[in-house]
Design a protein around this motif. Structure first.
Motif, PDB file in Angstrom:
ATOM      1  N   ASP A   1     -23.011 -25.243  15.858  1.00 46.66           N
ATOM      2  CA  ASP A   1     -23.039 -23.812  16.157  1.00 46.66           C
ATOM      3  C   ASP A   1     -23.496 -23.554  17.587  1.00 46.66           C
ATOM      4  O   ASP A   1     -23.347 -24.409  18.447  1.00 46.66           O
ATOM      5  CB  ASP A   1     -23.888 -23.092  15.109  1.00 46.66           C
TER       6      ASP A   1
ATOM      7  N   PRO B   1     -30.812 -17.442  11.116  1.00 46.25           N
ATOM      8  CA  PRO B   1     -29.914 -17.961  10.082  1.00 46.25           C
ATOM      9  C   PRO B   1     -28.649 -17.123   9.877  1.00 46.25           C
ATOM     10  O   PRO B   1     -27.605 -17.673   9.558  1.00 46.25           O
ATOM     11  CB  PRO B   1     -30.765 -17.977   8.812  1.00 46.25           C
TER      12      PRO B   1
ATOM     13  N   LYS C   1     -26.466 -18.303  12.612  1.00 44.10           N
ATOM     14  CA  LYS C   1     -26.526 -19.754  12.839  1.00 44.10           C
ATOM     15  C   LYS C   1     -26.694 -20.031  14.334  1.00 44.10           C
ATOM     16  O   LYS C   1     -25.972 -20.829  14.934  1.00 44.10           O
ATOM     17  CB  LYS C   1     -25.303 -20.459  12.271  1.00 44.10           C
TER      18      LYS C   1
ATOM     19  N   TYR D   1     -32.338 -25.315  11.211  1.00 41.77           N
ATOM     20  CA  TYR D   1     -30.871 -25.243  11.184  1.00 41.77           C
ATOM     21  C   TYR D   1     -30.280 -26.136  10.094  1.00 41.77           C
ATOM     22  O   TYR D   1     -29.501 -25.668   9.248  1.00 41.77           O
ATOM     23  CB  TYR D   1     -30.317 -25.631  12.560  1.00 41.77           C
ATOM     24  N   HIS D   2     -30.616 -27.412  10.095  1.00 38.25           N
ATOM     25  CA  HIS D   2     -29.978 -28.347   9.162  1.00 38.25           C
ATOM     26  C   HIS D   2     -30.362 -28.050   7.712  1.00 38.25           C
ATOM     27  O   HIS D   2     -29.519 -28.164   6.817  1.00 38.25           O
ATOM     28  CB  HIS D   2     -30.319 -29.793   9.531  1.00 38.25           C
TER      29      HIS D   2
ATOM     30  N   HIS E   1     -31.084 -25.073   6.524  1.00 39.17           N
ATOM     31  CA  HIS E   1     -30.361 -23.849   6.166  1.00 39.17           C
ATOM     32  C   HIS E   1     -28.905 -24.164   5.837  1.00 39.17           C
ATOM     33  O   HIS E   1     -28.350 -23.665   4.855  1.00 39.17           O
ATOM     34  CB  HIS E   1     -30.441 -22.836   7.315  1.00 39.17           C
ATOM     35  N   ILE E   2     -28.275 -25.008   6.648  1.00 35.74           N
ATOM     36  CA  ILE E   2     -26.871 -25.396   6.427  1.00 35.74           C
ATOM     37  C   ILE E   2     -26.716 -26.095   5.074  1.00 35.74           C
ATOM     38  O   ILE E   2     -25.741 -25.887   4.368  1.00 35.74           O
ATOM     39  CB  ILE E   2     -26.375 -26.316   7.571  1.00 35.74           C
ATOM     40  N   GLU E   3     -27.718 -26.898   4.702  1.00 36.36           N
ATOM     41  CA  GLU E   3     -27.658 -27.648   3.441  1.00 36.36           C
ATOM     42  C   GLU E   3     -28.089 -26.816   2.237  1.00 36.36           C
ATOM     43  O   GLU E   3     -28.055 -27.292   1.106  1.00 36.36           O
ATOM     44  CB  GLU E   3     -28.542 -28.891   3.537  1.00 36.36           C
TER      45      GLU E   3
ATOM     46  N   TYR F   1     -35.725 -23.671   4.375  1.00 38.27           N
ATOM     47  CA  TYR F   1     -35.798 -23.869   5.826  1.00 38.27           C
ATOM     48  C   TYR F   1     -36.933 -23.096   6.480  1.00 38.27           C
ATOM     49  O   TYR F   1     -37.090 -23.149   7.690  1.00 38.27           O
ATOM     50  CB  TYR F   1     -34.466 -23.464   6.484  1.00 38.27           C
TER      51      TYR F   1
END
Length: 150
Positions: free
Chosen positions: A27, A44, A47, A75-76, A78-80, A84
């Motif tokens: 992002d 978030p 992103k 970040y990681h 939240h993506i998963e 977070y």
């Protein structure tokens, strides 16, 4: 360290992400000059990682890499779809695993900006404050003694 261009900043964040998290950063990352008390933040909804450029100018490279690692933890996770936020156990575990700092150190330019100094009449405790304190209302936190202006 000098300020990086937008492309160089993205490359730095992506390299840190690959090295410590073994995942690419997909992002956007930008500088935000309005950040005052923090080295960076992760938004978030967008992103988006925002980094404080003052930290790159005033602090060493290791401190700035630490800030980037901290924001990449947000970040990681939240993506998963994992927790977070600072209070989440997954976040705390990832901070430890990647040796990322929980907080960033204050900027050298923001240190020692105290305008008012008070001292306790009883124990001699010194209080330094940015804002003025009404000494008729407040007492010493150690011994409850009276304060006076130095």
């Amino acid at each position: 360290m000098a300020l990086l261009s937008e492309g160089e900043l993205y490359k730095l964040v992506n390299d840190v992400s690959k090295k410590y998290f073994h995942k690419p950063f997909m992002d956007k990352v930008v500088y935000n000059n309005r950040l005052r008390t923090t080295g960076g933040r992760y938004l978030p909804q967008k992103k988006l990682i925002e980094l404080n450029p003052k930290y790159m100018l005033e602090m060493d490279e290791n401190e700035y890499i630490g800030i980037i690692k901290h924001e990449l933890c947000h970040y990681h996770l939240h993506i998963e779809g994992k927790g977070y936020q600072h209070r989440d156990p997954e976040f705390k575990a990832l901070l430890q695993k990647t040796n990322s700092p929980r907080y960033c150190n204050p900027l050298p330019s923001n240190r020692n900006t105290y305008k008012h100094t008070y001292k306790c009449k009883n124990c001699g405790q010194i209080y330094r404050r940015k804002r003025r304190v009404d000494i008729s209302k407040y007492r010493c936190g150690k011994c409850k003694g009276e304060l006076y202006v130095l």
